[in-house]
Motif scaffolding. Structure first.
Motif, PDB file in Angstrom:
ATOM      1  N   UNK A  75       0.999  -1.312   0.079  1.00 52.94           N
ATOM      2  CA  UNK A  75      -0.028  -0.043  -0.263  1.00 52.94           C
ATOM      3  C   UNK A  75       0.622   1.319  -0.086  1.00 52.94           C
ATOM      4  N   UNK A  76       2.048   1.114  -0.268  1.00 55.46           N
ATOM      5  CA  UNK A  76       3.256   2.390  -0.041  1.00 55.46           C
ATOM      6  C   UNK A  76       4.149   2.203  -0.943  1.00 55.46           C
ATOM      7  N   UNK A  77       4.014   2.943  -2.423  1.00 55.59           N
ATOM      8  CA  UNK A  77       4.589   2.631  -3.502  1.00 55.59           C
ATOM      9  C   UNK A  77       6.165   3.403  -3.197  1.00 55.59           C
ATOM     10  N   UNK A  78       6.327   4.032  -2.131  1.00 55.11           N
ATOM     11  CA  UNK A  78       7.711   4.492  -1.851  1.00 55.11           C
ATOM     12  C   UNK A  78       8.566   3.236  -1.140  1.00 55.11           C
ATOM     13  N   UNK A  79       7.895   2.936  -0.090  1.00 56.10           N
ATOM     14  CA  UNK A  79       8.429   1.781   0.655  1.00 56.10           C
ATOM     15  C   UNK A  79       8.669   0.392  -0.172  1.00 56.10           C
ATOM     16  N   UNK A  80       7.750   0.413  -1.160  1.00 56.38           N
ATOM     17  CA  UNK A  80       7.834  -0.724  -2.034  1.00 56.38           C
ATOM     18  C   UNK A  80       8.948  -0.682  -2.712  1.00 56.38           C
ATOM     19  N   UNK A  81       9.929   0.312  -3.074  1.00 55.40           N
ATOM     20  CA  UNK A  81      11.009   0.455  -3.863  1.00 55.40           C
ATOM     21  C   UNK A  81      12.139  -0.188  -3.168  1.00 55.40           C
ATOM     22  N   UNK A  82      11.882  -0.370  -1.833  1.00 50.66           N
ATOM     23  CA  UNK A  82      13.004  -1.058  -0.802  1.00 50.66           C
ATOM     24  C   UNK A  82      12.923  -2.318  -0.660  1.00 50.66           C
ATOM     25  N   UNK A  83      11.768  -3.075  -1.234  1.00 52.40           N
ATOM     26  CA  UNK A  83      11.690  -4.335  -1.246  1.00 52.40           C
ATOM     27  C   UNK A  83      12.236  -5.120  -2.215  1.00 52.40           C
ATOM     28  N   UNK A  84      13.207  -6.008  -1.998  1.00 58.70           N
ATOM     29  CA  UNK A  84      13.979  -6.568  -3.317  1.00 58.70           C
ATOM     30  C   UNK A  84      12.831  -7.371  -4.070  1.00 58.70           C
ATOM     31  N   UNK A  85      13.049  -7.597  -5.282  1.00 52.37           N
ATOM     32  CA  UNK A  85      12.157  -8.526  -6.133  1.00 52.37           C
ATOM     33  C   UNK A  85      11.694  -9.946  -6.036  1.00 52.37           C
ATOM     34  N   UNK A  86      12.672 -10.351  -5.280  1.00 55.99           N
ATOM     35  CA  UNK A  86      12.493 -11.605  -4.677  1.00 55.99           C
ATOM     36  C   UNK A  86      12.499 -12.166  -3.313  1.00 55.99           C
ATOM     37  N   UNK A  87      11.523 -12.852  -2.632  1.00 56.72           N
ATOM     38  CA  UNK A  87      11.980 -13.047  -1.217  1.00 56.72           C
ATOM     39  C   UNK A  87      11.427 -14.525  -0.829  1.00 56.72           C
ATOM     40  N   UNK A  88      12.457 -15.034  -0.131  1.00 56.31           N
ATOM     41  CA  UNK A  88      12.389 -16.481   0.333  1.00 56.31           C
ATOM     42  C   UNK A  88      12.351 -16.278   1.835  1.00 56.31           C
TER      43      UNK A  88
END
Length: 236
Positions: A75-88
């Motif tokens: 829900x936060x496009x700014x914070x979303x840029x901090x999340x790597x594209x793959x998560x395990x």
């Protein structure tokens, strides 16, 4: 930014992003473990370090903190840029097998086809391929991590992995035992005299290296400083 949908092998991300990670010439993985309810601290680590990494790996005990950050990023496009594209991520001894999420990748489907809610499946162990290398991920409690890394190393070898990532002990450590084993430590409750910590795993054709970061909370800021974990024992 991660695609908020659990894909093949229970990884979070799109099939394209997962395949691209596997084929990269080099990769950086943000490795965190044992957050134990400290969502704000987990988020701060992502805000400072996530954008420079190709994947997030969580080694268990605090899956709610991980999902909470995913929900915030959704829900936060700014914070979303901090999340790597793959998560395990894997299940710790304090985690459930499934965890509900606010984000719902099925929300755009037709109403009669749309799921009422969405849950992430939390696997007991996980395989991730990055920069042509297979990585075995487990919390460690089912492999006797308090007493050594032999069982984790054996499981990694059997899976064809060159690297094993684990948690549970709350002690930052790296070990070479036929595979390269890394425990990032705990970001909240470190043991054996260690500081709160996490790690960045760097992978390439001719190198595998972990850089450990200690978390220093000051009056007005938070710092992440590289450090070398000392050889230690839980039983000192």
């Amino acid at each position: 930014m991660t695609t908020f949908k659990q894909c093949e092998h229970d990884l979070l991300g799109s099939s394209r992003e997962i395949a691209q990670l596997a084929q990269k010439e080099s990769a950086r993985l943000l490795v965190v473990s044992d957050s134990h309810g400290q969502h704000a601290l987990f988020r701060s680590i992502l805000e400072h370090m996530g954008a420079s990494c190709d994947a997030l790996v969580f080694c268990g005990d605090g899956i709610g903190d991980v999902v909470s950050c995913f929900d915030c990023a959704y829900g936060d496009s700014v914070f979303a840029q901090c999340v790597p594209p793959v998560a395990a991520f894997v299940k710790g001894n304090g985690d459930a097998d499934r965890f509900p999420a606010v984000f719902n990748p099925h929300q755009d489907e037709k109403p009669h086809e749309r799921a009422a809610y969405y849950e992430l499946t939390i696997p007991r162990s996980q395989l991730l391929t990055a920069a042509h290398r297979t990585i075995f991920i487990a919390h460690g409690h089912e492999f006797g991590a308090y007493y050594g890394t032999d069982a984790i190393a054996e499981a990694a070898k059997n899976a064809g992995a060159a690297v094993a990532l684990y948690g549970h002990t709350h002690v930052a450590a790296e070990t070479h035992a036929g595979v390269y084993l890394v425990n990032p430590g705990s970001i909240t409750y470190p043991r054996a005299g260690m500081p709160p910590s996490f790690a960045i795993l760097e992978l390439g054709k001719n190198f595998i290296n972990a850089v450990f970061y200690k978390i220093e909370v000051r009056l007005r800021d938070m710092r992440f400083t590289p450090f070398a974990p000392k050889k230690t024992s839980l039983w000192h």
